[in-house]
Design an enzyme around this catalytic site. Structure first.
Site, short mmCIF file in Angstrom:
data_model
loop_
_atom_site.label_atom_id
_atom_site.label_comp_id
_atom_site.label_asym_id
_atom_site.label_seq_id
_atom_site.Cartn_x
_atom_site.Cartn_y
_atom_site.Cartn_z
N CYS A 285 -39.64 -2.71 -24.23
CA CYS A 285 -39.67 -4.17 -24.24
C CYS A 285 -38.84 -4.78 -25.36
O CYS A 285 -38.80 -6.00 -25.50
CB CYS A 285 -41.11 -4.65 -24.38
SG CYS A 285 -41.99 -3.94 -25.80
N ALA A 286 -38.15 -3.96 -26.15
CA ALA A 286 -37.41 -4.49 -27.30
C ALA A 286 -36.37 -5.52 -26.87
O ALA A 286 -36.08 -6.47 -27.62
CB ALA A 286 -36.73 -3.35 -28.06
#
Length: 363
Positions: free
Chosen positions: A102-103
């Site tokens: 999810c970065a």
């Protein structure tokens, strides 16, 4: 409702949880936070996928003996591979889990500036903003009865909303009724403020709508979590588990720490946050002190939390095995879905979707 004492079951207790009759698989499994939550809710996780070697090492150290761990890039995995490993047919998996990296969507990162680019992610270099579509590819081919997917709150903020709409459309095109809600771990039994976007889906032919858990009427604090740990209130210099230095590096950082009131962050050094015993922990992030500043510090002393304290605040059992050095172990907890949080989400899907379907003779 009276707030019960905070307690995470031990790994032995988790292993002893009776099987609820439902199976599951996990993609982007990390160190196993989600998988452990499903096991707490009685699911058998038959197959898991994790590409990052350090995360796979930790997952393997805590996995159930019946779980097959696939360490290939998810882009190489086919539905046929999963079905062969589990001995099931398409449509027979009860629950599919996924936490695509999810970065790329986090509001603390570069967001759209990094989309479409191969870059460093944990121990690898890869593109990560397209991985949710690998989840939907497998979902469409495997056709599990239900799925749960997780991502950061930033996926529904700003320019990332376009990705969110594409993901939602892809999940529905795969044949599912889908609901997505922002849930916060601190209202689901975890002493940590951690907002996550949780997708729940039910296969269209089953004719049921997705369900999400109801928030609890109470929260746990850092004090609730760590009060009985040896050294929890002491000015430790090294972590008793790894022997690694816990004191903050350098006079400037220690001075900054002294300028911060417990429960707050520094107005100019946003990565430095001081815990408060009387509040839940802020979100435990993946990187800890590697550049001279710490994501979180002890409330009363200029040091990082011990790994025992991090486990408690992250909703992990005290005896959950973490591998690597201190910072790698911190990263595993910082990237994980808190098991206690996922156990509540999984229990909702179990009780409100899968059990009624089974009782009606539909599965």
């Amino acid at each position: 409702m009276t707030k019960p004492p905070y307690r995470v079951p031990s790994m032995a207790e988790v292993r002893a949880v009776p099987w609820n009759g439902f199976n599951g698989i996990s993609t982007f499994s990390g160190c196993g936070g989600s998988s452990l939550g499903y096991r707490m809710a009685g699911f058998r996780m038959l197959w898991a996928s994790e590409f990052i070697p350090a995360a796979a090492e930790t997952y393997r150290a805590n996995a159930a003996p019946y779980t097959v761990l696939d360490t290939r890039d998810i882009r190489e995995v086919t539905a046929a591979d999963v079905l062969e490993s589990t001995g099931l047919k398409a449509g027979e998996i009860d629950l599919m889990d996924g936490s695509p990296p999810c970065a790329a969507f986090s509001t603390s990162g570069k967001r759209e500036a990094g989309w479409g680019i191969v870059k460093q992610y944990s121990d690898t270099r890869q593109r990560v903003d397209d991985l949710f579509f690998e989840f939907t590819r497998l979902l469409g081919d495997l056709q599990p009865r239900t799925f749960i997917a997780e991502n950061v709150a930033g996926l529904v903020q700003g320019t990332a909303k376009g990705y969110f709409k594409e993901i939602l459309a892809a999940l529905r095109k795969a044949g599912y009724r889908v609901s997505a809600k922002l849930l916060d771990a601190q209202w689901l039994g975890v002493p940590q403020a951690r907002r996550r976007l949780i997708f729940v889906g039910v296969r269209e032919d089953l004719g049921m709508d997705p369900a999400h858990p109801t928030p609890l009427p109470y929260r746990y604090t850092v004090r609730d979590a760590v009060h009985d740990l040896p050294g929890a209130f002491d000015d430790l210099q090294t972590d008793p588990e790894t022997g690694q230095q816990l004191s903050l590096r350098g006079y400037s950082v220690e001075r900054l720490w002294r300028e911060i009131r417990p429960g707050q962050g520094h107005p100019t050094r946003l990565s430095l946050k001081r815990l408060s015993f009387d509040q839940p922990s802020p979100t435990i992030v993946a990187r800890a002190g590697t550049t001279g500043t710490a994501a979180l510090t002890h409330p009363d002393h200029p040091r990082y939390p011990t790994l025992a304290e991090l486990r408690r605040m992250g909703g992990f059992p005290d005896d959950f095995v973490l591998t690597g050095n201190y910072y790698r172990r911190w990263e595993r907890i910082g990237r994980a879905v808190p098991p206690v949080m996922m156990a509540r989400i999984a229990a909702t899907v179990r009780d409100e979707l899968l059990v009624p379907l089974r009782d009606a003779g539909r599965i």
